[in-house]
Design a protein around this motif. Structure first.
Motif, short mmCIF file in Angstrom:
data_model
loop_
_atom_site.label_atom_id
_atom_site.label_comp_id
_atom_site.label_asym_id
_atom_site.label_seq_id
_atom_site.Cartn_x
_atom_site.Cartn_y
_atom_site.Cartn_z
N GLN A 17 0.85 -1.27 0.00
CA GLN A 17 0.02 -0.04 -0.13
C GLN A 17 0.68 1.35 -0.17
O GLN A 17 0.35 2.28 -0.72
CB GLN A 17 -0.73 0.25 1.18
N LEU A 19 3.91 1.53 -1.37
CA LEU A 19 4.94 1.42 -2.45
C LEU A 19 4.56 2.75 -3.51
O LEU A 19 5.61 3.31 -3.95
CB LEU A 19 5.02 0.28 -3.26
N PRO A 20 3.29 3.07 -3.67
CA PRO A 20 2.99 4.08 -4.77
C PRO A 20 3.65 5.38 -4.09
O PRO A 20 3.91 6.20 -4.92
CB PRO A 20 1.38 3.99 -4.89
N LEU A 23 7.22 5.55 -4.40
CA LEU A 23 7.68 5.95 -5.89
C LEU A 23 7.43 7.43 -6.18
O LEU A 23 8.53 8.23 -6.64
CB LEU A 23 6.95 5.20 -6.72
N ARG A 24 6.36 8.14 -5.51
CA ARG A 24 6.01 9.31 -6.13
C ARG A 24 7.11 10.44 -5.13
O ARG A 24 7.50 11.30 -5.87
CB ARG A 24 4.57 9.89 -5.41
N MET A 45 9.28 12.95 3.64
CA MET A 45 8.43 13.01 2.49
C MET A 45 7.12 12.38 2.24
O MET A 45 6.27 12.86 1.97
CB MET A 45 9.34 12.61 1.18
N GLY A 47 5.64 11.01 4.99
CA GLY A 47 4.78 11.25 6.33
C GLY A 47 4.65 9.94 7.04
O GLY A 47 3.85 9.66 7.77
N LEU A 83 6.06 -2.76 -9.01
CA LEU A 83 4.52 -2.09 -9.31
C LEU A 83 4.15 -2.32 -10.71
O LEU A 83 2.90 -2.14 -10.91
CB LEU A 83 4.33 -0.74 -8.92
N GLY A 108 -3.13 12.48 -13.87
CA GLY A 108 -2.26 11.60 -13.02
C GLY A 108 -2.12 10.24 -13.39
O GLY A 108 -1.10 9.36 -13.27
N PHE A 109 -3.06 9.56 -14.13
CA PHE A 109 -3.03 8.13 -14.62
C PHE A 109 -1.84 8.11 -15.61
O PHE A 109 -0.83 6.99 -15.54
CB PHE A 109 -4.27 7.70 -15.23
N ARG A 112 1.52 8.31 -14.40
CA ARG A 112 1.84 6.97 -13.36
C ARG A 112 1.74 5.71 -13.47
O ARG A 112 1.53 4.81 -13.06
CB ARG A 112 1.37 7.54 -11.95
N GLY A 113 1.95 5.82 -15.03
CA GLY A 113 2.11 4.36 -15.58
C GLY A 113 0.80 3.54 -16.22
O GLY A 113 0.67 2.37 -16.16
#
Lengths: 217, 217
Positions: A17, A19-20, A23-24, A45, A47, A83, A108-109, A112-113
Motif C-alpha cells: 500500500q 509503494l506508490p 515512488l512518488r 516526504m 509522512g 509495481l 495523474g494516470f 504514473r504508468g
C-alpha cells in the motif's frame, strides 16, 4: 553461499500500500536532483518514519548503504518494476457517469504508468461520442473491447446493482484486477484482485478522528 | 472491581479503517432482518476473517455472546457513535471540477451520515450557480462559509498547487478533518487528520498484484 532471494520474499499488503507513495516521493527527489536519499528524508516526504521505510524497502531487497542511503535512480527502477508500471498498464473505465468522466480526465494516470485505453457505458446516447481521443463504446461489446485493447485493469463506476454482473463478464474475459467504485462487495475468484473505493467510508474514518479522545492519525 | 474502560482503549488505525465496512455490513444484516450475527457471518460479508472481526470489535468493547453472536442493533448503534455519524457531519467540497461534481452528486454520503453543506470554487463563472439545492460559493469567502455552515470535514478537489494554501485557510478556520484528492502531501498540525486519496496509486497497487509471483490480496 546463498543468493539473496529478494524476488521471492512476500511483500506484506501494508507495505504494498505504501509503494506508490514511496515512488512518488522518489520521483520528487529525482526532480530535485538528489542522487541519494536516506530513510529519514524519504520518511519526511512520505509522512511515515525511517524505521518503517527501511523495513518496507528491505522486502524489495533494498538495504541502502549505511551512512549514505539509497541510490534514487536504482530505487525508482526497482519500485517501477515491482509495481509493474515500467510499461503502461492498459485500463478500461466501465461507466461514464460523473465519476467515470472525472477519472477519464485525470492526468495523474498517464504520468504514473496507466493508460486509459477504453471507456464503456450502457447509455446508447453516450456510445460513439469521443472524449479526449477515446470513443465511448457499448457495454454490450465489453468482451470484444477487453480483448482488442488488451485491458489489464478495469475501473468500475457503474450502479451497485450492475457491478457484480459486469465484474463476472470482466473476469470471464481475462481481467485480473478491478478497482470498484460501486458500493457493493464483489465476489471474485482467488486469482483476481479487487480494490474497493469507498468515499463515504473515507469520510467516516475522518469523522471517527473528530470524536473526543480519538487522536489524529 | 475495575470497570471495563472500553471507551478509553485506543483503537488501532487498521481497525478504524475497517469500521465503515463493518457498519455497512451490519446495516445489510439489519435489512435482512437478522437480529443477531456471529463473527463468521460478519467476516463473510466484509471479506475478512472471524478472528479479525472479534479482535476489531473487542476494541469497541463488544465481545458478543459466546455461541450466539452480536446483537445487530446495538452493534450498529455503537459503531455509528464511534464513527461520529449519529448526527450528520457537515461537509464542504472545495473545487467543483469533474471530481468535485461527482462527489457532490454522490448519494452514498447522505445515507452514511454526511451532509454536503457547501460547495466552493475559484471560477467566478461557476459561483452563484446551484447544484442539487446547494449554491456554489466563491473560494474567496471560504472562512465565512466554513463558519456559517459549521463545516467539520473539507473535501479538497483543487489543483495540486492550490491545495496547501487552501488547507492552511481551512485549518485556520477551525476545520480538523480534510480529505485530500490533490496529488500533494499536505503539511498540517498534529490535531488535524488528513486522508489522502490517490487514484493512480490505487491502480498501481492493483498493478503490483498483476506481476507474476504476487498473489491476489
Amino acid at each position: 553461499m546463498s543468493e539473496r532471494p529478494s524476488k521471492q520474499v512476500k511483500v506484506p499488503p501494508t507495505t504494498v500500500q505504501r509503494l506508490p507513495l514511496y515512488l512518488r516521493c522518489l520521483i520528487q527527489a529525482q526532480a530535485r536532483r538528489m542522487p541519494v536519499v536516506n530513510s529519514v528524508q524519504i520518511a519526511d516526504m512520505a509522512g511515515t518514519n525511517a524505521a518503517q521505510v527501511r523495513k518496507d524497502f528491505s522486502y524489495l531487497g533494498e538495504f541502502g548503504t549505511r551512512g549514505v542511503g539509497y541510490d534514487v535512480d536504482s530505487l525508482i527502477a526497482n519500485l517501477t518494476k515491482r509495481l509493474g508500471v515500467a510499461e503502461h498498464r492498459r485500463v478500461a473505465i466501465i461507466g461514464f457517469g460523473r465519476l467515470g468522466s472525472a477519472l477519464q480526465g485525470y492526468a495523474g494516470f498517464e504520468e504514473r504508468g496507466m493508460s486509459v485505453a477504453a471507456v464503456l457505458d450502457a447509455d446508447s446516447s453516450k456510445v460513439g461520442t469521443s472524449v479526449d481521443g477515446v470513443v465511448i463504446e457499448s457495454i454490450d461489446d465489453l468482451e470484444e473491447v477487453i480483448e482488442r485493447e488488451r485491458i489489464e485493469i478495469a475501473v468500475l463506476t457503474v450502479p451497485a446493482g450492475a457491478a457484480q454482473g459486469i465484474a463476472n463478464r470482466l473476469i470471464a474475459a481475462g481481467v485480473k484486477a478491478i478497482m470498484n467504485f460501486a458500493p457493493v462487495r464483489l465476489v471474485v475468484p482467488d486469482d483476481v484482485t479487487v480494490r474497493q473505493a469507498d468515499m463515504a467510508g473515507e469520510l467516516q474514518i475522518l469523522s471517527f478522528h473528530l470524536n473526543p479522545g480519538s487522536p489524529a492519525e
